[in-house]
Design an enzyme around this catalytic site. Structure first.
Site, PDB file in Angstrom:
ATOM      1  N   ARG A  32       0.835  -1.206   0.000  1.00  0.00           N
ATOM      2  CA  ARG A  32       0.000   0.000   0.000  1.00  0.00           C
ATOM      3  C   ARG A  32       0.873   1.262   0.000  1.00  0.00           C
ATOM      4  O   ARG A  32       1.902   1.307   0.692  1.00  0.00           O
ATOM      5  CB  ARG A  32      -0.935   0.008   1.210  1.00  0.00           C
ATOM      6  CG  ARG A  32      -1.949  -1.120   1.120  1.00  0.00           C
ATOM      7  CD  ARG A  32      -3.052  -1.059   2.157  1.00  0.00           C
ATOM      8  NE  ARG A  32      -3.772  -2.319   2.121  1.00  0.00           N
ATOM      9  CZ  ARG A  32      -4.682  -2.641   1.195  1.00  0.00           C
ATOM     10  NH1 ARG A  32      -5.031  -1.779   0.267  1.00  0.00           N
ATOM     11  NH2 ARG A  32      -5.270  -3.831   1.215  1.00  0.00           N
ATOM     12  N   ASP A  33       0.418   2.249  -0.775  1.00  0.00           N
ATOM     13  CA  ASP A  33       1.114   3.535  -0.801  1.00  0.00           C
ATOM     14  C   ASP A  33       1.030   4.180   0.582  1.00  0.00           C
ATOM     15  O   ASP A  33      -0.015   4.158   1.234  1.00  0.00           O
ATOM     16  CB  ASP A  33       0.490   4.450  -1.867  1.00  0.00           C
ATOM     17  CG  ASP A  33       1.389   5.614  -2.210  1.00  0.00           C
ATOM     18  OD1 ASP A  33       1.925   5.636  -3.342  1.00  0.00           O
ATOM     19  OD2 ASP A  33       1.558   6.516  -1.354  1.00  0.00           O
ATOM     20  N   ILE A  34       2.113   4.785   1.019  1.00  0.00           N
ATOM     21  CA  ILE A  34       2.177   5.388   2.351  1.00  0.00           C
ATOM     22  C   ILE A  34       1.287   6.636   2.450  1.00  0.00           C
ATOM     23  O   ILE A  34       0.866   7.009   3.550  1.00  0.00           O
ATOM     24  CB  ILE A  34       3.649   5.722   2.714  1.00  0.00           C
ATOM     25  CG1 ILE A  34       3.841   5.797   4.212  1.00  0.00           C
ATOM     26  CG2 ILE A  34       4.124   6.993   2.034  1.00  0.00           C
ATOM     27  CD1 ILE A  34       5.298   5.794   4.646  1.00  0.00           C
ATOM     28  N   ASN A  91       4.631   6.625 -13.582  1.00  0.00           N
ATOM     29  CA  ASN A  91       5.290   7.884 -13.906  1.00  0.00           C
ATOM     30  C   ASN A  91       6.720   7.627 -14.338  1.00  0.00           C
ATOM     31  O   ASN A  91       7.439   6.839 -13.720  1.00  0.00           O
ATOM     32  CB  ASN A  91       5.296   8.802 -12.678  1.00  0.00           C
ATOM     33  CG  ASN A  91       3.903   9.272 -12.306  1.00  0.00           C
ATOM     34  OD1 ASN A  91       3.134   9.687 -13.184  1.00  0.00           O
ATOM     35  ND2 ASN A  91       3.565   9.198 -11.033  1.00  0.00           N
ATOM     36  N   GLU A  99       8.766  10.376  -8.375  1.00  0.00           N
ATOM     37  CA  GLU A  99       9.481  10.684  -7.128  1.00  0.00           C
ATOM     38  C   GLU A  99      10.467   9.591  -6.755  1.00  0.00           C
ATOM     39  O   GLU A  99      11.546   9.878  -6.221  1.00  0.00           O
ATOM     40  CB  GLU A  99       8.477  10.847  -5.975  1.00  0.00           C
ATOM     41  CG  GLU A  99       7.645  12.109  -6.054  1.00  0.00           C
ATOM     42  CD  GLU A  99       6.579  12.144  -4.971  1.00  0.00           C
ATOM     43  OE1 GLU A  99       6.619  11.294  -4.051  1.00  0.00           O
ATOM     44  OE2 GLU A  99       5.703  13.015  -5.064  1.00  0.00           O
ATOM     45  N   VAL A 100      10.062   8.353  -6.948  1.00  0.00           N
ATOM     46  CA  VAL A 100      10.911   7.231  -6.534  1.00  0.00           C
ATOM     47  C   VAL A 100      11.456   6.557  -7.788  1.00  0.00           C
ATOM     48  O   VAL A 100      10.690   6.095  -8.642  1.00  0.00           O
ATOM     49  CB  VAL A 100      10.123   6.221  -5.676  1.00  0.00           C
ATOM     50  CG1 VAL A 100      11.025   5.058  -5.275  1.00  0.00           C
ATOM     51  CG2 VAL A 100       9.539   6.905  -4.435  1.00  0.00           C
ATOM     52  N   HIS A 104       7.560   1.516 -10.733  1.00  0.00           N
ATOM     53  CA  HIS A 104       6.384   1.082  -9.972  1.00  0.00           C
ATOM     54  C   HIS A 104       5.125   1.440 -10.726  1.00  0.00           C
ATOM     55  O   HIS A 104       5.069   2.445 -11.429  1.00  0.00           O
ATOM     56  CB  HIS A 104       6.362   1.700  -8.572  1.00  0.00           C
ATOM     57  CG  HIS A 104       6.543   3.191  -8.548  1.00  0.00           C
ATOM     58  ND1 HIS A 104       7.772   3.790  -8.710  1.00  0.00           N
ATOM     59  CD2 HIS A 104       5.651   4.199  -8.393  1.00  0.00           C
ATOM     60  CE1 HIS A 104       7.635   5.102  -8.634  1.00  0.00           C
ATOM     61  NE2 HIS A 104       6.349   5.382  -8.463  1.00  0.00           N
TER      62      HIS A 104
HETATM   63  P1  5GP Z   1       5.838   8.452  -8.048  1.00  0.00           P
HETATM   64  O1  5GP Z   1       5.563   9.919  -7.991  1.00  0.00           O
HETATM   65  O2  5GP Z   1       7.330   8.151  -8.032  1.00  0.00           O
HETATM   66  O3  5GP Z   1       5.119   7.776  -9.183  1.00  0.00           O
HETATM   67  O4  5GP Z   1       5.182   7.822  -6.756  1.00  0.00           O
HETATM   68  C1  5GP Z   1       5.889   7.472  -5.610  1.00  0.00           C
HETATM   69  C2  5GP Z   1       4.884   6.999  -4.582  1.00  0.00           C
HETATM   70  O5  5GP Z   1       5.578   6.349  -3.551  1.00  0.00           O
HETATM   71  C3  5GP Z   1       4.064   8.116  -3.943  1.00  0.00           C
HETATM   72  O6  5GP Z   1       2.675   7.862  -4.164  1.00  0.00           O
HETATM   73  C4  5GP Z   1       4.441   8.036  -2.460  1.00  0.00           C
HETATM   74  O7  5GP Z   1       3.362   8.296  -1.588  1.00  0.00           O
HETATM   75  C5  5GP Z   1       4.934   6.616  -2.332  1.00  0.00           C
HETATM   76  N1  5GP Z   1       5.934   6.412  -1.289  1.00  0.00           N
HETATM   77  C6  5GP Z   1       7.033   7.185  -1.042  1.00  0.00           C
HETATM   78  N2  5GP Z   1       7.738   6.691  -0.009  1.00  0.00           N
HETATM   79  C7  5GP Z   1       7.075   5.569   0.395  1.00  0.00           C
HETATM   80  C8  5GP Z   1       7.338   4.623   1.438  1.00  0.00           C
HETATM   81  O8  5GP Z   1       8.311   4.695   2.186  1.00  0.00           O
HETATM   82  N3  5GP Z   1       6.444   3.609   1.571  1.00  0.00           N
HETATM   83  C9  5GP Z   1       5.347   3.475   0.744  1.00  0.00           C
HETATM   84  N4  5GP Z   1       4.526   2.436   0.962  1.00  0.00           N
HETATM   85  N5  5GP Z   1       5.082   4.365  -0.239  1.00  0.00           N
HETATM   86  C10 5GP Z   1       5.928   5.398  -0.408  1.00  0.00           C
END
Ligand code: 5GP
Length: 122
Positions: A32-34, A91, A99-100, A104
């Site tokens: 699950r997303d945090i 993304n 962001e990450v 994903h």
């Molecule tokens: P992006 O913008 O890279 O597509 O999405 C990154 C997602 O990772 C965001 O929705 C953010 O809330 C989620 N996220 C960031 N850090 C963590 C974490 O430590 N644990 C979990 N479960 N989700 C995270």
């Protein structure tokens, strides 16, 4: 872009930080997303080291790609989203505000998700 093994999802995959795990197969982990943006917001990540869709689509094996896609379908089905519907999203890069930097797929659902793409704030 070079893969950074210290990114947060790599650390989750190594068990260094916890996650709310919902599913796992040989090639993918779902949790699950945090900071959920919808009532159901699950992330599905490959176990391999891929920065984004660009890297994954070019370099992952057919088995890894199959494992990830099967995992996405499985978690959406198990979350009861097939009938009301759901959205998947990945993304890549700055314009998409990734962001990450570990590939994903977001699985969003649990409410009417509205139109597809919002304008960025000015
Ligand atoms: P992006 O913008 O890279 O597509 O999405 C990154 C997602 O990772 C965001 O929705 C953010 O809330 C989620 N996220 C960031 N850090 C963590 C974490 O430590 N644990 C979990 N479960 N989700 C995270």
């Amino acid at each position: 872009m070079v893969y950074d093994p210290q990114n947060i999802f790599a650390r989750i995959l190594r068990g260094e930080i916890p996650c709310d795990r919902v599913f796992e197969n040989d090639h993918a982990l779902a949790f699950r997303d945090i900071a959920p943006q919808t009532p159901v917001h699950i992330l599905v990540v490959p176990k391999g080291a891929y920065v984004s869709m660009v890297d994954f689509s070019a370099h992952a094996s057919d088995a890894e790609i199959g494992g990830l896609v099967r995992a996405v379908g499985h978690v959406a089905r198990e979350a009861g989203l097939e009938d009301p519907g759901y959205r998947i999203l990945a993304n890549h890069g700055a314009d998409a505000r990734q962001e990450v930097a570990h590939f994903h797929v977001h699985v969003f659902g649990g409410r009417d998700l509205g139109g597809m793409v919002r304008r960025a704030p000015a």
